[in-house]
Scaffold this motif. Structure first.
Motif, short mmCIF file in Angstrom:
data_model
loop_
_atom_site.label_atom_id
_atom_site.label_comp_id
_atom_site.label_asym_id
_atom_site.label_seq_id
_atom_site.Cartn_x
_atom_site.Cartn_y
_atom_site.Cartn_z
N GLU A 117 -29.46 -11.27 -32.44
CA GLU A 117 -28.34 -11.39 -33.22
C GLU A 117 -28.57 -10.77 -34.56
OE1 GLU A 117 -24.46 -11.70 -33.85
OE2 GLU A 117 -25.40 -12.46 -31.95
N SER A 118 -29.56 -11.22 -35.27
CA SER A 118 -29.77 -10.71 -36.65
C SER A 118 -30.11 -9.30 -36.57
CB SER A 118 -30.98 -11.47 -36.97
OG SER A 118 -32.21 -11.17 -36.24
N PHE A 119 -30.66 -8.66 -35.64
CA PHE A 119 -31.01 -7.03 -35.51
C PHE A 119 -29.85 -6.51 -35.25
CE2 PHE A 119 -32.13 -3.61 -32.58
CZ PHE A 119 -32.95 -2.97 -33.66
N ALA A 120 -28.76 -7.17 -34.53
CA ALA A 120 -27.50 -6.39 -34.34
C ALA A 120 -26.67 -6.33 -35.54
CB ALA A 120 -26.49 -7.21 -33.24
N GLN A 121 -26.72 -7.21 -36.48
CA GLN A 121 -26.05 -7.54 -37.40
C GLN A 121 -26.29 -6.45 -38.57
OE1 GLN A 121 -26.46 -11.42 -39.17
NE2 GLN A 121 -25.25 -12.53 -37.58
N THR A 122 -27.64 -6.20 -38.69
CA THR A 122 -28.00 -4.91 -39.44
C THR A 122 -27.38 -3.60 -39.29
OG1 THR A 122 -30.14 -4.58 -38.13
CG2 THR A 122 -30.34 -6.07 -40.03
N TYR A 123 -26.89 -3.56 -37.95
CA TYR A 123 -26.24 -2.33 -37.53
C TYR A 123 -24.71 -2.45 -37.54
CZ TYR A 123 -30.88 0.01 -36.15
OH TYR A 123 -32.19 0.71 -36.08
N GLY A 124 -24.30 -3.70 -37.71
CA GLY A 124 -22.86 -3.96 -37.71
C GLY A 124 -22.37 -4.06 -36.50
N ILE A 125 -23.16 -4.50 -35.24
CA ILE A 125 -22.79 -4.48 -34.13
C ILE A 125 -22.48 -5.99 -33.79
CG2 ILE A 125 -23.53 -4.01 -31.66
CD1 ILE A 125 -23.11 -1.54 -33.51
N THR A 126 -21.54 -6.53 -32.72
CA THR A 126 -21.30 -7.47 -32.32
C THR A 126 -21.42 -7.59 -30.83
OG1 THR A 126 -19.06 -7.20 -32.26
CG2 THR A 126 -19.79 -8.37 -34.21
N PHE A 127 -21.90 -8.77 -30.18
CA PHE A 127 -22.07 -8.88 -28.77
C PHE A 127 -20.70 -9.53 -28.17
CE2 PHE A 127 -26.75 -9.05 -29.82
CZ PHE A 127 -27.07 -8.05 -29.35
N ILE B 263 -27.88 -1.38 -29.12
CA ILE B 263 -27.51 -1.39 -30.74
C ILE B 263 -27.95 -0.39 -31.57
CG2 ILE B 263 -28.21 -2.83 -32.86
CD1 ILE B 263 -28.88 -5.25 -30.85
N LYS B 264 -29.17 0.36 -31.34
CA LYS B 264 -29.58 1.50 -32.00
C LYS B 264 -28.40 2.63 -31.88
CE LYS B 264 -33.75 1.25 -30.50
NZ LYS B 264 -35.18 1.58 -30.51
N PHE B 265 -27.90 2.82 -30.51
CA PHE B 265 -27.32 3.77 -30.37
C PHE B 265 -25.91 3.82 -30.41
CE2 PHE B 265 -31.62 4.65 -28.34
CZ PHE B 265 -31.83 6.04 -28.98
N SER B 266 -25.30 2.59 -30.75
CA SER B 266 -24.03 2.37 -30.96
C SER B 266 -23.52 2.72 -32.47
CB SER B 266 -23.53 0.98 -30.93
OG SER B 266 -23.68 0.46 -29.56
N ARG B 267 -22.33 2.95 -32.43
CA ARG B 267 -21.74 3.42 -33.83
C ARG B 267 -21.49 2.16 -34.64
NH1 ARG B 267 -19.07 6.62 -30.39
NH2 ARG B 267 -19.48 8.87 -30.55
N ARG B 268 -21.64 2.02 -35.77
CA ARG B 268 -21.40 0.75 -36.65
C ARG B 268 -20.28 0.36 -36.36
NH1 ARG B 268 -23.67 -1.96 -40.69
NH2 ARG B 268 -25.56 -0.67 -40.69
N GLY B 269 -19.98 -0.93 -36.29
CA GLY B 269 -18.83 -1.78 -36.05
C GLY B 269 -18.37 -1.88 -34.64
N GLU B 270 -18.89 -1.19 -33.83
CA GLU B 270 -18.61 -1.27 -32.51
C GLU B 270 -19.08 -2.51 -31.56
OE1 GLU B 270 -17.03 0.75 -30.61
OE2 GLU B 270 -16.74 2.46 -31.69
#
Length: 484
Positions: free
Chosen positions: A349-359, A389-396
């Motif tokens: 979760e914390s790693f996803a937040q740095t990229y602006g990604i939600t699960f 997460i790494k290959f998604s666009r921010r906010g996706e």
């Protein structure tokens, strides 16, 4: 469900003397055995590279022996014209020269050929076969005419001429088995016909020299065929050794490429975090942030993250070594797959937040029991989630689904990012390889994660696969056997 009645067809009576199913099966099996024997002996089916070499070797020998053949034909024409008939000699010599022109023209065309597909190699082989039929026909016609003009005799010249032609084919035409076979069949046919025709005309007793001539012809034919098989096997052995050397070269080249990728990836992945750690420690050592604990803590956090990154790199390399040596150990237990997925999502979760990604998780309410190793399964899920997460666009959003499908259970991780180009499967699951392997790539990594995940899932009786559309995202799927 109703079933229609079965009406047996009236049995057909077989005419006397007609072949039954067993006879047809016997003929069919004999034909198949003959075909398999010829295919095994002559190896009529071959690869494009091998067939191309056979064609080129044949053409090379054909052109090298051009003047030797011309000398033989000229000498034979002179003997035929002086001792038999000049017109026949001229006709047969011109016929042979026409076939030589066709053969040489085709050979020169093949010399200029730059190579190609198996279909193109087969076309040139078939053209050479047609040309060989022409030249062989010219020789057997010449020998047959001379034997006819001799009448009932020993037929020394035509028989010796055919023997020399057969031996010449055995020594110089073994590169293409089809051509060698056709030449030997045509030579043998006329070779046997000449003495048999004399015997049928005279019907002499067994003590006659005509019978001795036939037996001698059979013996000579056996010698020519045996020579052909020997030369063919020697040539095939050379081709086999060449193929082995080529395969070994390809293996060495592939190993060298893997080594180069390993050195490049590992040095790149080591250099970046080490530089950051060294820089952070250097700043703290100088005491530049002694008066600002918040900035010092921030620098320590950066150094810690890079040390974790180094630890993950080393763990990947150790796991790969264990997999390749067969020493990877697993602790299988009955686990709730939904709970494992939820734990992995919480950890990332914390790693996803740095990229602006939600699960977003879609899972059945009931427990989904699988036989798995908890730590290894977390390793696979963490790799799929971190990639998404790494290959998604921010906010996706990254959507995770647990799906029951028959006796299998699937975990799907879908992102809406950049996607994967077509025909990239080898790079996706390869060792030390990435779809974007350039120095300008925006995401780091060793290129080992999915390779290791694939091996782990194989040990679980499952698999890893993906579907993707460039520019729209990817969906990675792992599947397990479902335990009721």
């Amino acid at each position: 469900m109703t079933s229609a009645p079965f009406n047996a067809a009236p049995a057909k009576t077989r005419a006397p003397g007609s072949a039954g199913p067993s006879a047809r099966a016997t003929r069919l099996s004999a034909g198949m055995r003959l075909r398999r024997y010829l295919r095994g002996t002559l190896r009529l089916e071959t690869s494009a590279t091998r067939l191309e070499k056979q064609v080129r070797d044949y053409v090379t020998v054909t052109l090298e022996l051009f003047w030797k053949r011309q000398t033989i034909y000229a000498a034979a024409a002179l003997l035929c014209g002086f001792y038999y008939d000049l017109q026949v000699a001229v006709f047969c010599y011109l016929f042979i020269q026409f076939t030589e022109f066709c053969d040489t023209w085709l050979s020169l065309r093949i010399v200029k050929w730059k190579g190609g597909s198996l279909r193109e190699a087969r076309r040139y082989r078939d053209l050479l076969l047609l040309s060989a039929v022409q030249s062989t026909a010219a020789i057997v016609v010449w020998a047959g005419i001379v034997a006819y003009m001799e009448g009932i005799s020993s037929h020394f010249m035509p028989l010796f001429f055919l023997f020399a032609a057969g031996l010449f084919a055995a020594v110089n035409n073994h590169q293409i088995p089809q051509i060698l076979l056709v030449r030997l069949i045509m030579y043998a046919g006329v070779f046997l016909y000449i003495p048999i025709a004399d015997i049928l005309k005279v019907m002499p007793p067994i003590q006659s020299f005509l019978w001795l001539q036939l037996f001698t012809v059979v013996f000579v034919l056996f010698f020519v065929v045996e020579c052909s098989i020997i030369f063919l096997r020697l040539y095939r052995r050379g081709l086999d050794q060449l193929d082995e050397l080529r395969l070994e070269r390809d293996r060495v080249q592939a190993a060298y490429e893997v080594k180069s990728q390993f050195v490049s990836v590992v040095s790149h992945e080591l250099r970046t975090p080490l530089t950051s750690i060294n820089g952070a420690l250097g700043l703290l050592r100088t005491g530049a942030y002694d008066s600002d604990p918040a900035k010092a803590r921030n620098i320590l956090e950066i150094a810690h993250k890079n040390s974790v990154r180094l630890s993950a790199l080393i763990n990947d390399l150790l796991d790969l070594q264990k997999i390749e040596s067969g020493q990877m150990s697993y602790d299988f237990d009955e686990l709730d797959l939904v709970s494992i997925v939820e734990e992995s999502l919480a950890a990332m979760e914390s790693f996803a937040q740095t990229y602006g990604i939600t699960f977003v998780l879609f899972a059945p309410e009931e427990m989904v029991i699988v036989q798995a190793d908890r730590d290894r399964l977390h390793q696979v899920l963490d790799n799929l989630l971190s990639n998404a997460i790494k290959f998604s666009r921010r906010g996706e959003q990254v959507e995770v689904r647990v799906v029951l499908r028959g006796q299998r259970v699937l975990v799907e991780v879908q992102d809406h990012g950049i996607g994967i180009p077509p025909n990239s499967r080898e790079k996706v699951f390869g060792k030390f390889s990435q779809v974007d392997s350039s120095d300008r790539r925006s995401h780091g990594g060793t290129g080992l994660g999915l390779c290791i995940a694939q091996e782990i899932m194989a040990a679980h009786g499952g698999a890893v696969d993906y579907t993707s559309k460039l520019g729209e995202g990817s969906t990675f799927v792992i599947d397990f056997p479902f335990k009721d």
